[in-house]
Design a protein around this motif. Structure first.
Motif, PDB file in Angstrom:
ATOM      1  N   GLY A 105       0.708  -1.342   0.300  1.00 21.05           N
ATOM      2  CA  GLY A 105      -0.265  -0.332   0.359  1.00 21.05           C
ATOM      3  C   GLY A 105       0.717   1.380  -0.090  1.00 21.05           C
ATOM      4  N   THR A 106       2.248   1.272  -0.207  1.00 22.34           N
ATOM      5  CA  THR A 106       2.606   2.725  -0.742  1.00 22.34           C
ATOM      6  C   THR A 106       4.290   2.037  -1.960  1.00 22.34           C
ATOM      7  N   LYS A 107       4.833   3.553  -2.166  1.00 21.61           N
ATOM      8  CA  LYS A 107       5.213   3.033  -3.130  1.00 21.61           C
ATOM      9  C   LYS A 107       6.433   2.262  -2.751  1.00 21.61           C
ATOM     10  N   ILE A 108       7.440   2.014  -3.588  1.00 20.36           N
ATOM     11  CA  ILE A 108       8.424   1.375  -3.291  1.00 20.36           C
ATOM     12  C   ILE A 108       9.112   1.474  -3.278  1.00 20.36           C
ATOM     13  N   PRO A 109      10.395   2.087  -2.658  1.00 17.07           N
ATOM     14  CA  PRO A 109      11.464   2.725  -1.650  1.00 17.07           C
ATOM     15  C   PRO A 109      12.686   2.549  -2.643  1.00 17.07           C
ATOM     16  N   PRO A 110      13.465   3.649  -3.074  1.00 13.59           N
ATOM     17  CA  PRO A 110      14.302   3.623  -3.984  1.00 13.59           C
ATOM     18  C   PRO A 110      15.285   2.212  -4.443  1.00 13.59           C
ATOM     19  N   ARG A 111      16.199   2.035  -3.120  1.00 18.01           N
ATOM     20  CA  ARG A 111      16.863   1.076  -2.592  1.00 18.01           C
ATOM     21  C   ARG A 111      16.362  -0.309  -2.655  1.00 18.01           C
ATOM     22  N   THR A 112      15.049  -0.331  -2.708  1.00  7.68           N
ATOM     23  CA  THR A 112      14.421  -1.701  -2.819  1.00  7.68           C
ATOM     24  C   THR A 112      13.947  -1.318  -4.140  1.00  7.68           C
ATOM     25  N   LEU A 113      14.097  -1.092  -5.376  1.00  7.03           N
ATOM     26  CA  LEU A 113      13.609  -1.603  -6.199  1.00  7.03           C
ATOM     27  C   LEU A 113      15.092  -1.456  -7.110  1.00  7.03           C
ATOM     28  N   ALA A 114      15.822  -0.821  -6.904  1.00 11.89           N
ATOM     29  CA  ALA A 114      17.718  -1.089  -6.988  1.00 11.89           C
ATOM     30  C   ALA A 114      17.663  -2.599  -6.828  1.00 11.89           C
ATOM     31  N   ASN A 115      17.796  -2.629  -5.414  1.00  9.65           N
ATOM     32  CA  ASN A 115      18.134  -4.311  -4.820  1.00  9.65           C
ATOM     33  C   ASN A 115      17.038  -4.853  -5.724  1.00  9.65           C
ATOM     34  N   ARG A 116      16.112  -4.841  -6.091  1.00 11.64           N
ATOM     35  CA  ARG A 116      15.022  -6.259  -6.438  1.00 11.64           C
ATOM     36  C   ARG A 116      15.712  -6.215  -7.860  1.00 11.64           C
ATOM     37  N   LEU A 117      15.656  -5.294  -8.882  1.00 10.66           N
ATOM     38  CA  LEU A 117      16.426  -5.362 -10.359  1.00 10.66           C
ATOM     39  C   LEU A 117      17.755  -6.057 -10.254  1.00 10.66           C
ATOM     40  N   SER A 118      18.527  -5.333  -9.304  1.00 18.39           N
ATOM     41  CA  SER A 118      20.326  -5.814  -9.213  1.00 18.39           C
ATOM     42  C   SER A 118      19.519  -7.541  -8.989  1.00 18.39           C
ATOM     43  N   ALA A 119      18.786  -7.894  -8.468  1.00 18.04           N
ATOM     44  CA  ALA A 119      18.893  -9.073  -8.402  1.00 18.04           C
ATOM     45  C   ALA A 119      18.013 -10.556  -9.116  1.00 18.04           C
ATOM     46  N   TYR A 120      17.107  -9.385 -10.037  1.00 22.71           N
ATOM     47  CA  TYR A 120      17.425  -9.924 -11.590  1.00 22.71           C
ATOM     48  C   TYR A 120      17.883 -10.145 -12.135  1.00 22.71           C
ATOM     49  N   VAL A 121      19.008  -9.132 -12.533  1.00 21.70           N
ATOM     50  CA  VAL A 121      20.187  -9.246 -13.356  1.00 21.70           C
ATOM     51  C   VAL A 121      21.213 -10.098 -12.953  1.00 21.70           C
ATOM     52  N   HIS A 122      20.988 -10.489 -12.073  1.00 22.10           N
ATOM     53  CA  HIS A 122      21.864 -10.756 -11.297  1.00 22.10           C
ATOM     54  C   HIS A 122      22.075 -12.380 -12.372  1.00 22.10           C
ATOM     55  N   TYR A 123      20.389 -12.793 -12.191  1.00 21.07           N
ATOM     56  CA  TYR A 123      20.014 -14.335 -12.458  1.00 21.07           C
ATOM     57  C   TYR A 123      19.992 -14.314 -13.493  1.00 21.07           C
ATOM     58  N   PHE A 124      20.261 -13.383 -14.917  1.00 20.65           N
ATOM     59  CA  PHE A 124      21.096 -14.164 -16.098  1.00 20.65           C
ATOM     60  C   PHE A 124      22.449 -14.533 -15.737  1.00 20.65           C
ATOM     61  N   THR A 125      22.834 -14.112 -15.306  1.00 31.86           N
ATOM     62  CA  THR A 125      24.811 -14.575 -15.100  1.00 31.86           C
ATOM     63  C   THR A 125      24.099 -15.240 -13.870  1.00 31.86           C
ATOM     64  N   LEU A 126      23.270 -16.748 -13.778  1.00 33.94           N
ATOM     65  CA  LEU A 126      23.986 -17.759 -13.283  1.00 33.94           C
ATOM     66  C   LEU A 126      23.490 -18.941 -14.155  1.00 33.94           C
ATOM     67  N   HIS A 127      22.660 -19.249 -15.653  1.00 35.04           N
ATOM     68  CA  HIS A 127      22.694 -20.210 -15.684  1.00 35.04           C
ATOM     69  C   HIS A 127      23.151 -20.678 -17.169  1.00 35.04           C
ATOM     70  N   GLY A 128      23.934 -21.415 -17.743  1.00 39.15           N
ATOM     71  CA  GLY A 128      24.172 -21.524 -19.063  1.00 39.15           C
ATOM     72  C   GLY A 128      23.333 -21.167 -20.211  1.00 39.15           C
ATOM     73  N   ALA A 129      21.615 -21.651 -19.706  1.00 39.04           N
ATOM     74  CA  ALA A 129      20.600 -20.858 -20.632  1.00 39.04           C
ATOM     75  C   ALA A 129      20.471 -19.811 -20.926  1.00 39.04           C
ATOM     76  N   LEU A 130      20.903 -19.128 -20.303  1.00 38.57           N
ATOM     77  CA  LEU A 130      20.335 -17.654 -20.392  1.00 38.57           C
ATOM     78  C   LEU A 130      21.710 -16.699 -20.918  1.00 38.57           C
ATOM     79  N   ARG A 131      21.501 -15.743 -20.880  1.00 38.38           N
ATOM     80  CA  ARG A 131      22.937 -14.857 -21.300  1.00 38.38           C
ATOM     81  C   ARG A 131      22.450 -13.375 -20.402  1.00 38.38           C
ATOM     82  N   PRO A 132      23.817 -12.717 -19.659  1.00 36.84           N
ATOM     83  CA  PRO A 132      24.085 -11.134 -19.357  1.00 36.84           C
ATOM     84  C   PRO A 132      23.338 -10.439 -19.879  1.00 36.84           C
ATOM     85  N   PHE A 133      22.618  -9.806 -19.677  1.00 37.48           N
ATOM     86  CA  PHE A 133      21.785  -8.194 -20.278  1.00 37.48           C
ATOM     87  C   PHE A 133      22.518  -7.131 -20.533  1.00 37.48           C
TER      88      PHE A 133
END
Length: 207
Positions: A105-133
């Motif tokens: 019920g509130t806007k996402i804090p900047p640090r939380t948004l950055a951390n969630r996006l970084s986790a998403y981007v990092h996921y694509f560096t962990l699997h051989g079937a994917l490539r980094p952004f």
């Protein structure tokens, strides 16, 4: 960076003997060869600016290859590198912001948004079937709860940092050199004022 990974660059999940992940380094190289994007955290907000190369004079520049996007009411991002990769990160940022608002019920804090996006981007560096952004993302956001605005950058490796001023792309080094001359770091401004005061930070209009 070596010109060849000697077989260790076939997958982002494979380390070379000297501890390098060549696919991630190649993603960084894609960003380094792209147009410049920069962000400045000022006293009254955050300024994002991008260099948008025009491939041909026949393009409609106002609607083609957007590199600055709105995430929600209090957040926006600038991307550089592969624009198509950046669009996926923008869509993910919008989903994260919307889901956080629906859940808490509130806007996402900047640090939380950055951390969630970084986790998403990092996921694509962990699997051989994917490539980094192949793009870097600058996040400018305001937190209505704390009344503070901030600037973060997410790199292709998935690491994120908070900055007073950040730049990525082909012209990142001269941009950083010029930003260091600006009054954007409160501690440096206070030290240079000489009277022990807080000094004056630049505004968005001045930037």
């Amino acid at each position: 960076m070596a010109s060849s990974g000697s077989g260790y660059d076939l997958s982002s999940s494979t380390f070379s003997p000297d501890g390098r992940i060549f696919q991630v380094e190649y993603a960084h190289k894609a960003v380094e060869n792209a147009g410049t994007a920069l962000g400045l955290r000022c006293s009254d907000g955050v300024v994002l600016a991008v260099e948008k190369p025009l491939i041909t004079k026949m393009l409609v520049k106002e609607t083609t290859g957007r590199r600055v996007h709105t995430v929600d009411e209090y957040a926006g991002v600038a991307i550089t590198g592969f624009v198509s990769d950046g669009r996926q990160i923008v869509n993910r940022a919008r989903e994260e912001a919307s889901n956080y608002d629906e859940t808490y019920g509130t806007k996402i804090p900047p640090r939380t948004l950055a951390n969630r996006l970084s986790a998403y981007v990092h996921y694509f560096t962990l699997h051989g079937a994917l490539r980094p952004f192949g793009c870097s993302t600058l996040i400018a956001a305001y937190d209505p709860a704390t009344k503070h605005h901030s600037l973060h950058m997410v790199e292709p490796s998935g690491v994120t940092y908070e900055y007073y001023g950040a730049a990525a792309g082909r012209g990142r080094q001269p941009a950083r050199t010029e930003m260091e001359k600006l009054a954007i770091n409160p501690k440096q401004v206070a030290a240079s004022s000489g009277d022990g005061g807080e000094g004056t930070l630049i505004t968005c209009a001045e930037a």
